[in-house]
Motif scaffolding. Structure first.
Motif, PDB file in Angstrom:
ATOM      1  N   UNK A  23      30.423 130.802  86.267  1.00 52.79           N
ATOM      2  CA  UNK A  23      29.219 131.270  86.085  1.00 52.79           C
ATOM      3  C   UNK A  23      29.147 133.140  86.330  1.00 52.79           C
ATOM      4  N   UNK A  24      28.471 133.639  85.410  1.00 51.48           N
ATOM      5  CA  UNK A  24      28.292 135.091  85.630  1.00 51.48           C
ATOM      6  C   UNK A  24      26.837 135.384  85.755  1.00 51.48           C
ATOM      7  N   UNK A  25      26.617 136.276  86.816  1.00 47.11           N
ATOM      8  CA  UNK A  25      25.317 136.703  86.917  1.00 47.11           C
ATOM      9  C   UNK A  25      25.117 138.271  86.828  1.00 47.11           C
ATOM     10  N   UNK A  26      23.941 138.668  86.421  1.00 47.10           N
ATOM     11  CA  UNK A  26      23.718 140.064  86.177  1.00 47.10           C
ATOM     12  C   UNK A  26      22.310 140.203  86.553  1.00 47.10           C
ATOM     13  N   UNK A  27      22.109 141.467  86.966  1.00 51.65           N
ATOM     14  CA  UNK A  27      20.591 141.939  87.316  1.00 51.65           C
ATOM     15  C   UNK A  27      20.384 143.511  86.837  1.00 51.65           C
ATOM     16  N   UNK A  28      19.388 143.676  86.288  1.00 45.91           N
ATOM     17  CA  UNK A  28      19.028 145.176  86.080  1.00 45.91           C
ATOM     18  C   UNK A  28      17.632 145.589  86.911  1.00 45.91           C
ATOM     19  N   UNK A  29      18.045 146.553  87.932  1.00 45.65           N
ATOM     20  CA  UNK A  29      16.984 146.776  88.818  1.00 45.65           C
ATOM     21  C   UNK A  29      16.371 148.142  88.616  1.00 45.65           C
ATOM     22  N   UNK A  30      15.358 148.732  87.999  1.00 45.22           N
ATOM     23  CA  UNK A  30      14.642 150.014  87.932  1.00 45.22           C
ATOM     24  C   UNK A  30      14.518 150.470  89.091  1.00 45.22           C
ATOM     25  N   UNK A  31      14.843 151.779  89.255  1.00 43.61           N
ATOM     26  CA  UNK A  31      14.696 152.616  90.381  1.00 43.61           C
ATOM     27  C   UNK A  31      13.294 153.429  90.095  1.00 43.61           C
ATOM     28  N   UNK A  32      12.252 152.775  90.857  1.00 43.43           N
ATOM     29  CA  UNK A  32      10.920 153.212  90.626  1.00 43.43           C
ATOM     30  C   UNK A  32      10.213 152.142  89.993  1.00 43.43           C
ATOM     31  N   UNK A  33       9.211 152.288  89.223  1.00 41.43           N
ATOM     32  CA  UNK A  33       8.329 151.103  88.743  1.00 41.43           C
ATOM     33  C   UNK A  33       9.010 150.593  87.434  1.00 41.43           C
TER      34      UNK A  33
END
Length: 76
Positions: A23-33
Protein backbone atom coordinates in the motif's frame (compact mmCIF):
# COMPACT_ATOMS: atom_id res chain seq x y z
CA UNK A 1 -7.16 39.31 -10.11
CA UNK A 2 -4.36 38.76 -7.59
CA UNK A 3 -2.17 35.72 -7.32
CA UNK A 4 -2.96 33.47 -4.35
CA UNK A 5 -0.57 30.77 -3.25
CA UNK A 6 -0.78 28.04 -0.68
CA UNK A 7 2.11 26.12 0.80
CA UNK A 8 1.56 22.51 1.81
CA UNK A 9 3.54 19.74 3.44
CA UNK A 10 3.48 16.44 1.56
CA UNK A 11 3.92 13.21 3.52
CA UNK A 12 4.17 9.80 1.87
CA UNK A 13 4.61 6.29 3.17
CA UNK A 14 4.46 2.67 2.08
CA UNK A 15 3.44 -0.55 3.72
CA UNK A 16 5.66 -3.45 2.72
CA UNK A 17 5.41 -7.18 3.31
CA UNK A 18 8.55 -9.28 2.67
CA UNK A 19 10.10 -6.41 0.70
CA UNK A 20 7.07 -5.94 -1.56
CA UNK A 21 4.99 -2.77 -1.49
CA UNK A 22 1.39 -3.50 -0.53
CA UNK A 23 0.00 0.00 0.00
CA UNK A 24 0.98 3.61 -0.62
CA UNK A 25 -0.13 6.43 1.68
CA UNK A 26 -0.08 10.13 0.89
CA UNK A 27 -1.12 13.27 2.75
CA UNK A 28 -1.26 16.93 1.85
CA UNK A 29 -1.20 19.19 4.90
CA UNK A 30 -1.72 22.92 4.40
CA UNK A 31 0.47 25.33 6.29
CA UNK A 32 -2.15 27.60 7.80
CA UNK A 33 -5.87 27.41 7.18
CA UNK A 34 -7.28 24.53 5.13
CA UNK A 35 -8.20 20.88 5.12
CA UNK A 36 -5.69 18.07 5.05
CA UNK A 37 -6.21 15.20 2.65
CA UNK A 38 -5.07 11.64 3.27
CA UNK A 39 -5.24 8.89 0.68
CA UNK A 40 -4.44 5.18 0.52
CA UNK A 41 -3.75 3.14 -2.60
CA UNK A 42 -3.53 -0.65 -2.45
CA UNK A 43 -0.76 -1.67 -4.84
CA UNK A 44 -0.81 -5.45 -4.27
CA UNK A 45 -4.33 -6.73 -3.57
CA UNK A 46 -3.24 -10.33 -2.96
CA UNK A 47 -0.74 -9.37 -0.26
CA UNK A 48 -3.21 -6.88 1.20
CA UNK A 49 -5.90 -9.55 1.50
CA UNK A 50 -3.48 -11.87 3.28
CA UNK A 51 -2.07 -9.15 5.59
CA UNK A 52 -4.90 -6.69 6.20
CA UNK A 53 -4.18 -6.28 9.91
CA UNK A 54 -0.52 -5.41 9.34
CA UNK A 55 -1.29 -2.97 6.52
CA UNK A 56 -4.06 -1.34 8.54
CA UNK A 57 -1.67 -0.93 11.48
CA UNK A 58 0.80 0.77 9.12
CA UNK A 59 -2.00 3.02 7.89
CA UNK A 60 -2.94 3.94 11.47
CA UNK A 61 0.71 4.77 12.20
CA UNK A 62 0.84 6.93 9.06
CA UNK A 63 -2.31 8.79 10.10
CA UNK A 64 -0.87 9.38 13.59
CA UNK A 65 2.24 10.93 12.01
CA UNK A 66 0.04 13.18 9.85
CA UNK A 67 -1.92 14.29 12.91
CA UNK A 68 1.35 15.05 14.72
CA UNK A 69 2.53 17.22 11.81
CA UNK A 70 -0.86 19.00 11.71
CA UNK A 71 -0.66 19.71 15.43
CA UNK A 72 2.90 21.00 15.13
CA UNK A 73 1.96 23.32 12.27
CA UNK A 74 -1.02 24.70 14.20
CA UNK A 75 1.14 25.31 17.28
CA UNK A 76 3.52 27.56 15.32
Amino acid sequence: MALKTKQTVTVTGTSEIEGQQVAYFSAQIPQGVGDSTISRNITNQTLYDANRKVVRADEAEFQAKVYQIEDNLLAQ
